[in-house]
Write an enzyme that holds these catalytic residues in place. Structure first.
Site, PDB file in Angstrom:
ATOM      1  N   CYS A  31      -1.490  -1.202 -12.859  1.00 36.03           N
ATOM      2  CA  CYS A  31      -2.027  -1.361 -11.508  1.00 36.03           C
ATOM      3  C   CYS A  31      -3.420  -0.738 -11.472  1.00 36.03           C
ATOM      4  CB  CYS A  31      -1.081  -0.760 -10.457  1.00 36.03           C
ATOM      5  SG  CYS A  31      -0.783   1.003 -10.612  1.00 36.03           S
ATOM      6  N   ASN A  49      -2.458   3.701 -11.354  1.00 34.76           N
ATOM      7  CA  ASN A  49      -1.312   4.172 -12.170  1.00 34.76           C
ATOM      8  C   ASN A  49      -0.605   5.371 -11.522  1.00 34.76           C
ATOM      9  OD1 ASN A  49      -0.691   5.473 -15.541  1.00 34.76           O
ATOM     10  ND2 ASN A  49       0.568   4.085 -14.362  1.00 34.76           N
ATOM     11  N   ARG A  92       2.248   1.811  -7.919  1.00 34.71           N
ATOM     12  CA  ARG A  92       3.046   0.633  -8.277  1.00 34.71           C
ATOM     13  C   ARG A  92       3.501   0.610  -9.738  1.00 34.71           C
ATOM     14  NH1 ARG A  92      -1.357  -3.493  -6.347  1.00 34.71           N
ATOM     15  NH2 ARG A  92      -2.593  -1.741  -7.146  1.00 34.71           N
ATOM     16  N   SER A  93       2.567   0.785 -10.679  1.00 35.24           N
ATOM     17  CA  SER A  93       2.976   0.640 -12.087  1.00 35.24           C
ATOM     18  C   SER A  93       3.939   1.733 -12.556  1.00 35.24           C
ATOM     19  CB  SER A  93       1.771   0.493 -13.027  1.00 35.24           C
ATOM     20  OG  SER A  93       0.910   1.590 -12.972  1.00 35.24           O
ATOM     21  N   ASP A 123      -0.584  -3.154  -2.434  1.00 37.22           N
ATOM     22  CA  ASP A 123      -0.823  -1.754  -2.789  1.00 37.22           C
ATOM     23  C   ASP A 123      -0.383  -0.852  -1.634  1.00 37.22           C
ATOM     24  OD1 ASP A 123      -1.732   0.675  -3.690  1.00 37.22           O
ATOM     25  OD2 ASP A 123      -3.625  -0.136  -4.435  1.00 37.22           O
TER      26      ASP A 123
HETATM   27  P1  4NP Z   1      -1.770   1.984  -7.425  1.00 37.62           P
HETATM   28  O1  4NP Z   1      -2.343   2.494  -6.015  1.00 37.62           O
HETATM   29  O2  4NP Z   1      -2.821   1.089  -8.032  1.00 37.62           O
HETATM   30  O3  4NP Z   1      -0.528   1.245  -7.079  1.00 37.62           O
HETATM   31  O4  4NP Z   1      -1.512   3.233  -8.257  1.00 37.62           O
HETATM   32  C1  4NP Z   1      -3.596   3.110  -5.898  1.00 37.62           C
HETATM   33  C2  4NP Z   1      -3.727   4.447  -6.172  1.00 37.62           C
HETATM   34  C3  4NP Z   1      -4.960   5.064  -6.018  1.00 37.62           C
HETATM   35  C4  4NP Z   1      -6.058   4.341  -5.596  1.00 37.62           C
HETATM   36  C5  4NP Z   1      -5.931   3.000  -5.318  1.00 37.62           C
HETATM   37  C6  4NP Z   1      -4.693   2.387  -5.477  1.00 37.62           C
HETATM   38  N1  4NP Z   1      -7.316   4.985  -5.414  1.00 37.62           N
HETATM   39  O5  4NP Z   1      -8.248   4.310  -4.932  1.00 37.62           O
HETATM   40  O6  4NP Z   1      -7.457   6.165  -5.738  1.00 37.62           O
END
Ligand code: 4NP
Length: 166
Positions: A8, A11, A14-15, A126
């Protein structure tokens, strides 16, 4: 060994859930010694961190422990090492295909929701920017898609389960 990587953006949401859920279903099938399962982010903001508290909470409520996971960023070499790479959304998928090793990739690179076609979704939304309740929905989608993915891999490789997948 069959090597499977979930990807994702960060990380942390979701992942890690995809990794934990897929490992859960592989274990229920009695096949844990046949698989290497990992996850990574296309971004590097959260490298070294544990999964998001809400990903850990929803997993724990379903008997799955994510606390040993640590975020890492995807490496170009992952496309040469893994057999299956599952992107959580279309942007992640495009970013993976943009890595310089993509043309030599040995991995099948797909979107995770391709394995839950009855949902009619291309992306796992997300949950990072929403409230805690979004993580229950993420879990539900990834539970279904990880079952579908395991069925797909086992059928493709003519492997039978040690036990019934529940
Ligand atoms: P993920 O969610 O891709 O499912 O782990 C996110 C976690 C952090 C961020 C964006 C999406 N961020 O912008 O820090």
């Amino acid at each position: 060994m069959i090597k499977v990587l979930f990807v994702c953006l960060g990380n942390i949401c979701r992942s890690p859930l995809g990794e934990g859920l897929f490992r859960h279903h592989v274990t229920l099938a009695g096949l844990e010694d046949r698989f290497v399962i990992d996850s990574a982010g296309t971004g590097n903001w959260h490298v070294g961190e544990q999964p998001h508290v809400d990903s850990q909470r929803v997993a724990r409520n379903n008997g799955i422990d994510l606390s040993c996971q640590r975020a890492r960023q995807i490496r170009p070499e992952d496309l040469l090492e893994f057999d299956y790479i599952l992107a959580m959304d279309s942007q992640n998928h495009m970013d993976i295909l943009g890595l310089h090793t993509a043309s030599q990739a040995t991995a099948v690179i797909k979107r995770m929701m391709d394995f839950a076609p009855e949902r009619g979704l291309g992306d796992v939304p997300d949950p990072y920017f929403g409230g805690p309740e979004g993580f229950e929905y993420t879990y539900e989608l990834l539970d279904e898609a990880s079952r579908g993915l395991l069925e797909h891999i086992l059928a493709e490789r003519a492997i039978s389960k040690g036990q019934q997948v529940r």
